[in-house]
Design a protein around this motif. Sequence first.
Motif, PDB file in Angstrom:
ATOM      1  N   GLY A 120       0.799  -1.228   0.000  1.00 50.34           N
ATOM      2  CA  GLY A 120       0.000   0.000   0.000  1.00 50.34           C
ATOM      3  C   GLY A 120       0.825   1.267   0.000  1.00 50.34           C
ATOM      4  N   ILE A 121       2.157   1.142   0.162  1.00 49.48           N
ATOM      5  CA  ILE A 121       3.002   2.339   0.097  1.00 49.48           C
ATOM      6  C   ILE A 121       2.827   3.028  -1.258  1.00 49.48           C
ATOM      7  CG2 ILE A 121       5.018   1.093  -0.779  1.00 49.48           C
ATOM      8  CD1 ILE A 121       6.767   3.008   0.828  1.00 49.48           C
ATOM      9  N   ALA A 122       2.494   2.231  -2.290  1.00 54.93           N
ATOM     10  CA  ALA A 122       2.303   2.804  -3.622  1.00 54.93           C
ATOM     11  C   ALA A 122       1.043   3.656  -3.688  1.00 54.93           C
ATOM     12  CB  ALA A 122       2.240   1.697  -4.669  1.00 54.93           C
ATOM     13  N   ASP A 123       0.152   3.524  -2.692  1.00 56.91           N
ATOM     14  CA  ASP A 123      -1.057   4.345  -2.653  1.00 56.91           C
ATOM     15  C   ASP A 123      -0.767   5.760  -2.171  1.00 56.91           C
ATOM     16  OD1 ASP A 123      -2.766   2.412  -3.604  1.00 56.91           O
ATOM     17  OD2 ASP A 123      -3.227   1.619  -1.615  1.00 56.91           O
ATOM     18  N   ASP A 124       0.408   5.954  -1.571  1.00 60.35           N
ATOM     19  CA  ASP A 124       0.789   7.287  -1.105  1.00 60.35           C
ATOM     20  C   ASP A 124       1.024   8.157  -2.333  1.00 60.35           C
ATOM     21  OD1 ASP A 124       2.321   9.559  -0.265  1.00 60.35           O
ATOM     22  OD2 ASP A 124       2.769   8.504   1.593  1.00 60.35           O
ATOM     23  N   LYS A 125       0.195   9.173  -2.509  1.00 61.36           N
ATOM     24  CA  LYS A 125       0.258   9.989  -3.728  1.00 61.36           C
ATOM     25  C   LYS A 125       1.576  10.730  -3.884  1.00 61.36           C
ATOM     26  CE  LYS A 125      -4.748  10.569  -4.193  1.00 61.36           C
ATOM     27  NZ  LYS A 125      -5.100   9.514  -3.235  1.00 61.36           N
ATOM     28  N   ALA A 126       2.316  10.910  -2.794  1.00 64.91           N
ATOM     29  CA  ALA A 126       3.618  11.569  -2.908  1.00 64.91           C
ATOM     30  C   ALA A 126       4.589  10.720  -3.722  1.00 64.91           C
ATOM     31  CB  ALA A 126       4.192  11.849  -1.517  1.00 64.91           C
ATOM     32  N   ILE A 127       4.393   9.400  -3.710  1.00 59.96           N
ATOM     33  CA  ILE A 127       5.263   8.500  -4.476  1.00 59.96           C
ATOM     34  C   ILE A 127       5.204   8.855  -5.959  1.00 59.96           C
ATOM     35  CG2 ILE A 127       5.613   6.094  -5.187  1.00 59.96           C
ATOM     36  CD1 ILE A 127       6.467   6.580  -2.344  1.00 59.96           C
ATOM     37  N   TYR A 128       4.031   9.296  -6.410  1.00 61.39           N
ATOM     38  CA  TYR A 128       3.850   9.594  -7.832  1.00 61.39           C
ATOM     39  C   TYR A 128       4.841  10.635  -8.326  1.00 61.39           C
ATOM     40  CZ  TYR A 128       1.360  10.335 -12.237  1.00 61.39           C
ATOM     41  OH  TYR A 128       1.032  10.407 -13.565  1.00 61.39           O
ATOM     42  N   SER A 129       5.174  11.566  -7.475  1.00 62.30           N
ATOM     43  CA  SER A 129       6.084  12.634  -7.901  1.00 62.30           C
ATOM     44  C   SER A 129       7.494  12.109  -8.146  1.00 62.30           C
ATOM     45  CB  SER A 129       6.124  13.758  -6.851  1.00 62.30           C
ATOM     46  OG  SER A 129       6.650  13.282  -5.619  1.00 62.30           O
ATOM     47  N   TYR A 130       7.809  10.921  -7.615  1.00 59.90           N
ATOM     48  CA  TYR A 130       9.150  10.347  -7.780  1.00 59.90           C
ATOM     49  C   TYR A 130       9.196   9.278  -8.881  1.00 59.90           C
ATOM     50  CZ  TYR A 130       9.924  12.485  -3.191  1.00 59.90           C
ATOM     51  OH  TYR A 130      10.018  13.377  -2.153  1.00 59.90           O
ATOM     52  N   ILE A 131       8.071   8.966  -9.520  1.00 62.63           N
ATOM     53  CA  ILE A 131       8.018   7.876 -10.491  1.00 62.63           C
ATOM     54  C   ILE A 131       9.028   8.031 -11.630  1.00 62.63           C
ATOM     55  CG2 ILE A 131       6.579   6.781 -12.245  1.00 62.63           C
ATOM     56  CD1 ILE A 131       6.055   5.825  -9.397  1.00 62.63           C
ATOM     57  N   PRO A 132       9.171   9.220 -12.253  1.00 65.94           N
ATOM     58  CA  PRO A 132      10.175   9.342 -13.319  1.00 65.94           C
ATOM     59  C   PRO A 132      11.581   8.978 -12.845  1.00 65.94           C
ATOM     60  CG  PRO A 132       8.680  11.208 -13.374  1.00 65.94           C
ATOM     61  CD  PRO A 132       8.385  10.467 -12.099  1.00 65.94           C
ATOM     62  N   GLU A 133      11.942   9.411 -11.630  1.00 68.07           N
ATOM     63  CA  GLU A 133      13.267   9.094 -11.100  1.00 68.07           C
ATOM     64  C   GLU A 133      13.396   7.598 -10.793  1.00 68.07           C
ATOM     65  OE1 GLU A 133      12.688  13.012  -8.521  1.00 68.07           O
ATOM     66  OE2 GLU A 133      14.456  11.872  -7.910  1.00 68.07           O
ATOM     67  N   ILE A 134      12.317   6.995 -10.287  1.00 72.05           N
ATOM     68  CA  ILE A 134      12.351   5.562  -9.979  1.00 72.05           C
ATOM     69  C   ILE A 134      12.535   4.747 -11.255  1.00 72.05           C
ATOM     70  CG2 ILE A 134      10.956   3.628  -9.136  1.00 72.05           C
ATOM     71  CD1 ILE A 134       9.682   5.582  -7.138  1.00 72.05           C
ATOM     72  N   ILE A 135      11.790   5.119 -12.313  1.00 70.75           N
ATOM     73  CA  ILE A 135      11.898   4.405 -13.587  1.00 70.75           C
ATOM     74  C   ILE A 135      13.307   4.518 -14.154  1.00 70.75           C
ATOM     75  CG2 ILE A 135      11.141   4.408 -15.997  1.00 70.75           C
ATOM     76  CD1 ILE A 135       8.343   5.144 -15.007  1.00 70.75           C
ATOM     77  N   GLU A 136      13.854   5.733 -14.131  1.00 69.70           N
ATOM     78  CA  GLU A 136      15.192   5.925 -14.691  1.00 69.70           C
ATOM     79  C   GLU A 136      16.251   5.177 -13.880  1.00 69.70           C
ATOM     80  OE1 GLU A 136      17.890   9.472 -16.662  1.00 69.70           O
ATOM     81  OE2 GLU A 136      16.013   9.949 -15.618  1.00 69.70           O
ATOM     82  N   VAL A 148       2.076  13.012 -15.232  1.00 66.69           N
ATOM     83  CA  VAL A 148       1.326  14.238 -15.020  1.00 66.69           C
ATOM     84  C   VAL A 148       2.167  15.082 -14.059  1.00 66.69           C
ATOM     85  CG1 VAL A 148      -0.755  15.251 -14.027  1.00 66.69           C
ATOM     86  CG2 VAL A 148      -0.901  13.123 -15.344  1.00 66.69           C
ATOM     87  N   PRO A 149       2.454  16.357 -14.379  1.00 73.52           N
ATOM     88  CA  PRO A 149       3.256  17.182 -13.469  1.00 73.52           C
ATOM     89  C   PRO A 149       2.685  17.144 -12.058  1.00 73.52           C
ATOM     90  CG  PRO A 149       2.880  18.343 -15.524  1.00 73.52           C
ATOM     91  CD  PRO A 149       2.033  17.103 -15.580  1.00 73.52           C
ATOM     92  N   THR A 150       3.519  16.777 -11.092  1.00 69.93           N
ATOM     93  CA  THR A 150       3.064  16.608  -9.714  1.00 69.93           C
ATOM     94  C   THR A 150       3.944  17.418  -8.782  1.00 69.93           C
ATOM     95  OG1 THR A 150       2.282  14.363 -10.211  1.00 69.93           O
ATOM     96  CG2 THR A 150       2.565  14.933  -7.894  1.00 69.93           C
ATOM     97  N   TYR A 151       3.327  18.281  -8.006  1.00 75.51           N
ATOM     98  CA  TYR A 151       4.052  19.153  -7.088  1.00 75.51           C
ATOM     99  C   TYR A 151       3.963  18.570  -5.678  1.00 75.51           C
ATOM    100  CZ  TYR A 151       3.432  22.218 -11.094  1.00 75.51           C
ATOM    101  OH  TYR A 151       3.424  22.732 -12.380  1.00 75.51           O
ATOM    102  N   TYR A 207       0.403  16.896   1.395  1.00 76.77           N
ATOM    103  CA  TYR A 207      -0.312  17.256   0.169  1.00 76.77           C
ATOM    104  C   TYR A 207       0.580  17.221  -1.067  1.00 76.77           C
ATOM    105  CZ  TYR A 207      -3.958  18.814   3.336  1.00 76.77           C
ATOM    106  OH  TYR A 207      -4.933  18.849   4.308  1.00 76.77           O
ATOM    107  N   ILE A 208      -0.065  16.903  -2.188  1.00 76.48           N
ATOM    108  CA  ILE A 208       0.543  17.069  -3.509  1.00 76.48           C
ATOM    109  C   ILE A 208      -0.470  17.840  -4.356  1.00 76.48           C
ATOM    110  CG2 ILE A 208       1.970  15.014  -3.395  1.00 76.48           C
ATOM    111  CD1 ILE A 208      -0.938  14.802  -5.708  1.00 76.48           C
ATOM    112  N   ALA A 209      -0.014  18.367  -5.486  1.00 72.11           N
ATOM    113  CA  ALA A 209      -0.926  19.099  -6.371  1.00 72.11           C
ATOM    114  C   ALA A 209      -0.589  18.768  -7.817  1.00 72.11           C
ATOM    115  CB  ALA A 209      -0.831  20.601  -6.133  1.00 72.11           C
TER     116      ALA A 209
END
Length: 278
Positions: A120-136, A148-151, A207-209
């Motif tokens: 469920g850690i993947a449900d933390d929306k803050a993780i989304y902002s790091y996805i490009p770095e994780i993939i690379e 999607v740009p995530t702040y 929060y993220i935006a």
Amino acid sequence: TYPDNLRKTLESVAPRRLSKDPTIAVLTPGIYNSAYFEHAFLADQMGLELVEGSDLVVLDGHLNMKTTEGLRPVDVLYRRVDDAFLDPLTFDPTSVLGVPGLMDVYRAGNVTIVNAPGAGIADDKAIYSYIPEIIEFYMGRPPILKNVPTYNCRKPDALKYVLENMAELVVKEVHGSGGYGMLVGPASTADEIEAFRARVKARPDNYIAQPTLALSTCPTLVEDGIAPRHLDLRPFVLIGDEVRLVPGGLTRVALRKGSLVVNSSQGGGTKDTWILQD
């Protein structure tokens, strides 16, 4: 096809030492859960046992299901119960939804739990902002599809931008779900935005935006007839011994006029998803 693919995936994650016909059970919180129909439907379509915590017992280091013919070992548990309620001896001691000792069996490798505890850690929306770095990091190259740009408001520059442009953004709690704990800036009043701005200032790490996306619309039957309503498509990718993309998906539709919130808990609905094939 979704239950068929899901069953194949559940069978594929059974411990290799087990027989080719592992016993699989679907763990549900019970009839009062809002998704109980889905739990019952999936179990029926897959030909699996639908169980509650009280139907299971740990004995001699193994998970067993109570039946009219005695105890029957369970090899794979497809759980629809949150981590905190899985085992009162490990997590929430007041839980009556899980099975005492389940985590000991899991740690010993005598049962496979899907999804695995902690996923469920993947449900933390803050993780989304790091996805490009994780993939690379893991793939050695930038992602093919852009994020999607995530702040992430825990970062000072991102927080400053979000506070200054909140009226144009969608702001979400990192642990929020079901369409709760969020602000759709363009659809909110000045008072609502100011109140949410104060919440973000108090807990920026919570929060993220993201920009407000222009979701597609489709004809939808509503009280006044047929009208356009916003929707999104959620595909399902099942991962066991291989990756399976289910030929279909969940199309969610916002039934309220102008709404971008498609969650069923917020009045959203669903539509049939058609996959065209030559």
